[in-house]
Design a protein around this motif. Structure first.
Motif, PDB file in Angstrom:
ATOM      1  N   ASP A   1       5.500  -7.367 -16.069  1.00 35.02           N
ATOM      2  CA  ASP A   1       5.306  -8.453 -17.029  1.00 35.02           C
ATOM      3  C   ASP A   1       5.086  -9.788 -16.312  1.00 35.02           C
ATOM      4  N   MET A   2       4.233  -9.736 -15.263  1.00 32.29           N
ATOM      5  CA  MET A   2       3.936 -10.935 -14.479  1.00 32.29           C
ATOM      6  C   MET A   2       2.428 -11.035 -14.243  1.00 32.29           C
ATOM      7  N   ASP A   3       1.954 -12.276 -14.165  1.00 33.95           N
ATOM      8  CA  ASP A   3       0.537 -12.517 -13.875  1.00 33.95           C
ATOM      9  C   ASP A   3       0.397 -12.847 -12.395  1.00 33.95           C
ATOM     10  N   THR A   4       0.346 -11.816 -11.576  1.00 36.75           N
ATOM     11  CA  THR A   4       0.315 -11.998 -10.129  1.00 36.75           C
ATOM     12  C   THR A   4      -0.359 -10.790  -9.494  1.00 36.75           C
ATOM     13  N   THR A   5      -0.718 -10.931  -8.229  1.00 33.19           N
ATOM     14  CA  THR A   5      -1.289  -9.803  -7.483  1.00 33.19           C
ATOM     15  C   THR A   5      -0.311  -9.301  -6.425  1.00 33.19           C
ATOM     16  N   HIS A   6       0.932  -9.764  -6.478  1.00 27.23           N
ATOM     17  CA  HIS A   6       1.918  -9.361  -5.488  1.00 27.23           C
ATOM     18  C   HIS A   6       2.319  -7.889  -5.671  1.00 27.23           C
ATOM     19  N   GLY A   7       2.962  -7.342  -4.644  1.00 29.30           N
ATOM     20  CA  GLY A   7       3.513  -5.988  -4.751  1.00 29.30           C
ATOM     21  C   GLY A   7       2.636  -4.897  -4.184  1.00 29.30           C
ATOM     22  N   ALA A   8       1.398  -5.240  -3.808  1.00 33.05           N
ATOM     23  CA  ALA A   8       0.472  -4.238  -3.279  1.00 33.05           C
ATOM     24  C   ALA A   8       0.245  -4.466  -1.799  1.00 33.05           C
ATOM     25  N   PHE A   9       0.059  -3.396  -1.054  1.00 32.22           N
ATOM     26  CA  PHE A   9      -0.327  -3.519   0.350  1.00 32.22           C
ATOM     27  C   PHE A   9      -1.124  -2.285   0.761  1.00 32.22           C
ATOM     28  N   TYR A  10      -1.974  -2.493   1.751  1.00 37.04           N
ATOM     29  CA  TYR A  10      -2.794  -1.398   2.254  1.00 37.04           C
ATOM     30  C   TYR A  10      -1.961  -0.481   3.140  1.00 37.04           C
ATOM     31  N   VAL A  11      -2.221   0.798   3.057  1.00 34.06           N
ATOM     32  CA  VAL A  11      -1.627   1.774   3.963  1.00 34.06           C
ATOM     33  C   VAL A  11      -2.767   2.598   4.562  1.00 34.06           C
ATOM     34  N   GLY A  12      -2.450   3.681   5.242  1.00 36.11           N
ATOM     35  CA  GLY A  12      -3.501   4.496   5.850  1.00 36.11           C
ATOM     36  C   GLY A  12      -4.212   3.743   6.965  1.00 36.11           C
ATOM     37  N   SER A  13      -5.397   4.190   7.322  1.00 36.15           N
ATOM     38  CA  SER A  13      -6.124   3.592   8.442  1.00 36.15           C
ATOM     39  C   SER A  13      -6.525   2.148   8.163  1.00 36.15           C
ATOM     40  N   TYR A  14      -6.820   1.825   6.901  1.00 35.41           N
ATOM     41  CA  TYR A  14      -7.190   0.450   6.593  1.00 35.41           C
ATOM     42  C   TYR A  14      -5.972  -0.469   6.745  1.00 35.41           C
ATOM     43  N   GLY A  15      -4.820   0.025   6.350  1.00 37.43           N
ATOM     44  CA  GLY A  15      -3.593  -0.755   6.521  1.00 37.43           C
ATOM     45  C   GLY A  15      -3.219  -0.941   7.978  1.00 37.43           C
ATOM     46  N   ARG A  16      -3.494   0.074   8.796  1.00 37.68           N
ATOM     47  CA  ARG A  16      -3.210  -0.034  10.233  1.00 37.68           C
ATOM     48  C   ARG A  16      -4.318  -0.757  10.987  1.00 37.68           C
ATOM     49  N   ASN A  17      -5.414  -1.051  10.297  1.00 37.48           N
ATOM     50  CA  ASN A  17      -6.583  -1.722  10.887  1.00 37.48           C
ATOM     51  C   ASN A  17      -7.193  -0.885  12.002  1.00 37.48           C
ATOM     52  N   THR A  18      -7.250   0.423  11.774  1.00 41.48           N
ATOM     53  CA  THR A  18      -7.891   1.339  12.724  1.00 41.48           C
ATOM     54  C   THR A  18      -9.092   2.026  12.080  1.00 41.48           C
ATOM     55  N   ALA A  19      -9.466   1.592  10.882  1.00 39.63           N
ATOM     56  CA  ALA A  19     -10.584   2.205  10.161  1.00 39.63           C
ATOM     57  C   ALA A  19     -11.916   1.738  10.721  1.00 39.63           C
ATOM     58  N   ASN A  20     -12.925   2.569  10.558  1.00 36.18           N
ATOM     59  CA  ASN A  20     -14.298   2.224  10.915  1.00 36.18           C
ATOM     60  C   ASN A  20     -14.991   1.484   9.785  1.00 36.18           C
ATOM     61  N   GLY A  21     -16.126   0.895  10.107  1.00 34.32           N
ATOM     62  CA  GLY A  21     -16.885   0.151   9.115  1.00 34.32           C
ATOM     63  C   GLY A  21     -17.439   0.993   7.988  1.00 34.32           C
ATOM     64  N   TRP A  22     -17.556   2.301   8.185  1.00 32.23           N
ATOM     65  CA  TRP A  22     -18.091   3.151   7.110  1.00 32.23           C
ATOM     66  C   TRP A  22     -16.987   3.732   6.219  1.00 32.23           C
ATOM     67  N   ILE A  23     -15.769   3.212   6.354  1.00 35.22           N
ATOM     68  CA  ILE A  23     -14.671   3.720   5.540  1.00 35.22           C
ATOM     69  C   ILE A  23     -15.018   3.638   4.056  1.00 35.22           C
ATOM     70  N   SER A  24     -14.693   4.686   3.322  1.00 31.42           N
ATOM     71  CA  SER A  24     -14.949   4.707   1.882  1.00 31.42           C
ATOM     72  C   SER A  24     -13.669   4.940   1.079  1.00 31.42           C
ATOM     73  N   ASP A  25     -12.652   5.516   1.703  1.00 38.52           N
ATOM     74  CA  ASP A  25     -11.384   5.782   1.018  1.00 38.52           C
ATOM     75  C   ASP A  25     -10.350   4.752   1.447  1.00 38.52           C
ATOM     76  N   ILE A  26      -9.894   3.942   0.493  1.00 36.79           N
ATOM     77  CA  ILE A  26      -8.916   2.891   0.768  1.00 36.79           C
ATOM     78  C   ILE A  26      -7.573   3.307   0.191  1.00 36.79           C
ATOM     79  N   ASP A  27      -6.564   3.377   1.044  1.00 39.12           N
ATOM     80  CA  ASP A  27      -5.210   3.724   0.608  1.00 39.12           C
ATOM     81  C   ASP A  27      -4.436   2.445   0.304  1.00 39.12           C
ATOM     82  N   MET A  28      -3.854   2.419  -0.869  1.00 43.31           N
ATOM     83  CA  MET A  28      -3.140   1.230  -1.336  1.00 43.31           C
ATOM     84  C   MET A  28      -1.819   1.663  -1.960  1.00 43.31           C
ATOM     85  N   ALA A  29      -0.736   0.979  -1.598  1.00 45.45           N
ATOM     86  CA  ALA A  29       0.573   1.236  -2.206  1.00 45.45           C
ATOM     87  C   ALA A  29       0.927   0.079  -3.133  1.00 45.45           C
TER      88      ALA A  29
END
Length: 292
Positions: free
Chosen positions: A41-69
């Motif tokens: 019940d809040m108007d915010t974008t908080h509470g989310a963060f990237y996980v997986g290779s995108y979260g670790r910043n080890t993904a390649n430029g052609w990444i298509s699957d983004i893991d988000m928690a």
């Protein structure tokens, strides 16, 4: 151009570009805002963060699957844990029904542990709703086999890669991205988290870990040697940072042996000033993104 410049250009080409990063950030914020409205019940974008290779910043430029928690209120855990039959499935459906209010014309499905949001441009978000535990780990729902709660701990993995990159003169993430290029181009049966874990273990102990791009040919050669020498009987490893188990049944060692032998040839060609022939061998390993 020489070894250093070839590998520098290659690594730069593997980065996720600004346009894609902007698209990813916009979609993450839209999903997060919807979930915050419906469950906090809040108007915010908080509470989310990237996980997986995108979260670790080890993904390649052609990444298509983004893991988000996305962190959920603990009251929801107690609500769905009280169900007599697969409250986990009902929980995931509730999260899906929230996201669909924002992405009503997008393909969505609750898939065992995550909500998959598939976009028309080929990008796919895999949203993992989580509950924070006192120890810093997270609980998530698994709707498979009648439903259960499981634990994950991605933040120590993210921190370990960050620390490892600093320890290795910013070479670790480059090695992870290069290894992903190899895995993609050569169809190597190895999980991304295992690539990052083995790259971390190898590079943080490599004698030339703090050297520049000039040593990337040797780094590639020695990493493939490290991979090919992994025990043939081993199918379980423990992830960097979190220590969570990684099961990988695919035999990546044969592909690593081939890459190791190609790297030896590439280095030999370079020692004879046959740069074009050397680059062709690297392209047999890493694909067409390696400079021609």
């Amino acid at each position: 151009m020489g070894v250093a410049e070839n590998f520098r250009l290659f690594c730069n080409d593997l980065l996720v570009d600004a346009t894609k990063r902007s698209t990813i950030a916009s979609r993450k914020d839209s999903i997060s805002k919807r979930l915050n409205k419906d469950f906090w019940d809040m108007d915010t974008t908080h509470g989310a963060f990237y996980v997986g290779s995108y979260g670790r910043n080890t993904a390649n430029g052609w990444i298509s699957d983004i893991d988000m928690a996305f962190e959920m209120p603990s009251s929801l855990y107690h609500k769905y844990d009280a169900w007599t039959s697969n409250g986990q499935s009902a929980f995931l459906q509730a999260v899906k029904n929230s996201i669909i209010q924002t992405y009503w014309n997008t393909s969505l499905k609750a898939d065992g542990q995550i909500i998959e949001v598939a976009f028309s441009d080929g990008m796919k978000f895999e949203v993992l709703p989580i509950f924070k535990n006192d120890a810093g780990s997270y609980t998530f729902a698994d709707a498979n086999n009648g439903g259960s709660w499981r634990t994950t701990n991605p933040k120590p993995e993210i921190q370990a890669i960050k620390d490892g990159d600093s320890l290795t003169n910013n070479n670790l993430r480059n090695l992870c991205r290069m290894a992903r290029a190899w895995a993609f181009y050569c169809s190597v049966p190895i999980k991304g988290i295992l690539i990052d874990t083995l790259a971390y273990r190898f590079l943080t102990n490599w004698s030339n870990r703090s050297q520049s791009y000039l040593y990337y040919d040797f780094m590639s050669r020695d990493f493939f040697e490290y991979l090919k020498n992994q025990s043939e009987n081993q199918t379980t490893w423990y992830a960097l940072g979190s220590g969570q188990s990684i099961t990988n049944y695919g035999n990546f060692r044969l592909k690593a042996k081939t890459a190791y032998n190609l790297a030896l040839e590439a280095i030999e060609y370079d020692s004879k000033n046959c740069e074009w022939s050397s680059k062709q061998k690297w392209r047999e390993i890493y694909g067409s993104r390696f400079p021609n």
